[in-house]
Scaffold this motif. Structure first.
Motif, PDB file in Angstrom:
ATOM      1  N   VAL A 153       0.865  -1.183   0.000  1.00 20.91           N
ATOM      2  CA  VAL A 153       0.000   0.000   0.000  1.00 20.91           C
ATOM      3  C   VAL A 153       0.899   1.230   0.000  1.00 20.91           C
ATOM      4  CG1 VAL A 153      -1.780   1.245   1.269  1.00 20.91           C
ATOM      5  CG2 VAL A 153      -1.786  -1.243   1.235  1.00 20.91           C
ATOM      6  N   THR A 158       0.615   7.430   0.008  1.00 21.15           N
ATOM      7  CA  THR A 158      -0.519   8.298  -0.273  1.00 21.15           C
ATOM      8  C   THR A 158      -1.830   7.593   0.032  1.00 21.15           C
ATOM      9  OG1 THR A 158       0.781   9.278  -2.050  1.00 21.15           O
ATOM     10  CG2 THR A 158      -1.565   9.752  -2.030  1.00 21.15           C
ATOM     11  N   ARG A 159      -1.952   6.358  -0.402  1.00 19.64           N
ATOM     12  CA  ARG A 159      -3.197   5.610  -0.179  1.00 19.64           C
ATOM     13  C   ARG A 159      -3.425   5.356   1.300  1.00 19.64           C
ATOM     14  NH1 ARG A 159      -6.560   3.400  -3.649  1.00 19.64           N
ATOM     15  NH2 ARG A 159      -7.873   1.692  -2.993  1.00 19.64           N
ATOM     16  N   ALA A 160      -2.358   5.042   2.023  1.00 17.92           N
ATOM     17  CA  ALA A 160      -2.477   4.820   3.465  1.00 17.92           C
ATOM     18  C   ALA A 160      -2.867   6.101   4.184  1.00 17.92           C
ATOM     19  CB  ALA A 160      -1.167   4.288   4.009  1.00 17.92           C
ATOM     20  N   LYS A 203      -4.567   8.609   2.890  1.00 16.31           N
ATOM     21  CA  LYS A 203      -5.967   8.906   2.561  1.00 16.31           C
ATOM     22  C   LYS A 203      -6.907   8.105   3.459  1.00 16.31           C
ATOM     23  CE  LYS A 203      -5.422   9.972  -2.339  1.00 16.31           C
ATOM     24  NZ  LYS A 203      -5.664   9.475  -3.696  1.00 16.31           N
ATOM     25  N   ARG A 204      -6.553   6.878   3.759  1.00 13.63           N
ATOM     26  CA  ARG A 204      -7.384   6.040   4.614  1.00 13.63           C
ATOM     27  C   ARG A 204      -7.379   6.559   6.050  1.00 13.63           C
ATOM     28  NH1 ARG A 204      -4.932   1.462   3.817  1.00 13.63           N
ATOM     29  NH2 ARG A 204      -3.676   1.560   5.689  1.00 13.63           N
ATOM     30  N   ARG A 205      -6.248   7.099   6.480  1.00 18.49           N
ATOM     31  CA  ARG A 205      -6.099   7.549   7.864  1.00 18.49           C
ATOM     32  C   ARG A 205      -6.632   8.958   8.116  1.00 18.49           C
ATOM     33  NH1 ARG A 205      -0.448   5.596   7.401  1.00 18.49           N
ATOM     34  NH2 ARG A 205      -0.549   3.387   7.865  1.00 18.49           N
ATOM     35  N   THR A 206      -7.162   9.635   7.102  1.00 17.97           N
ATOM     36  CA  THR A 206      -7.636  11.005   7.303  1.00 17.97           C
ATOM     37  C   THR A 206      -8.799  11.078   8.272  1.00 17.97           C
ATOM     38  OG1 THR A 206      -9.102  10.877   5.402  1.00 17.97           O
ATOM     39  CG2 THR A 206      -6.918  11.814   5.037  1.00 17.97           C
ATOM     40  N   HIS A 207      -9.537   9.995   8.447  1.00 20.82           N
ATOM     41  CA  HIS A 207     -10.709   9.994   9.315  1.00 20.82           C
ATOM     42  C   HIS A 207     -10.379   9.598  10.745  1.00 20.82           C
ATOM     43  CE1 HIS A 207     -13.043  10.662   5.744  1.00 20.82           C
ATOM     44  NE2 HIS A 207     -12.464   9.629   5.181  1.00 20.82           N
ATOM     45  N   TYR A 208      -9.144   9.237  11.033  1.00 22.51           N
ATOM     46  CA  TYR A 208      -8.759   8.852  12.396  1.00 22.51           C
ATOM     47  C   TYR A 208      -8.424  10.113  13.176  1.00 22.51           C
ATOM     48  CZ  TYR A 208      -8.025   4.140  10.436  1.00 22.51           C
ATOM     49  OH  TYR A 208      -8.167   2.936   9.815  1.00 22.51           O
TER      50      TYR A 208
END
Length: 50
Positions: free
Chosen positions: A8, A11-13, A15-20
């Motif tokens: 992964v 950048t993709r990781a 993007k996934r963590r922006t909501h944490y």
């Protein structure tokens, strides 16, 4: 056991963590009508549980 097929990207990781996010504690209204922070002692009455 499940193993990722591809690595992964950073950048993709990210993007996934922006909501944490950490939510800030908000003051709550106590029984006597004063405001206090949750899980803290009420400064006027000295009670912990509201």
């Amino acid at each position: 056991m499940a193993v990722p097929k591809r690595r992964v990207s950073k950048t993709r990781a990210a993007k996934r963590r922006t909501h944490y996010k950490i939510k800030l504690a908000r003051p709550v209204k106590d029984k006597d009508g004063t405001w206090k922070m949750p899980h803290h002692v009420n400064p006027t009455t000295g009670e912990y549980k509201s």
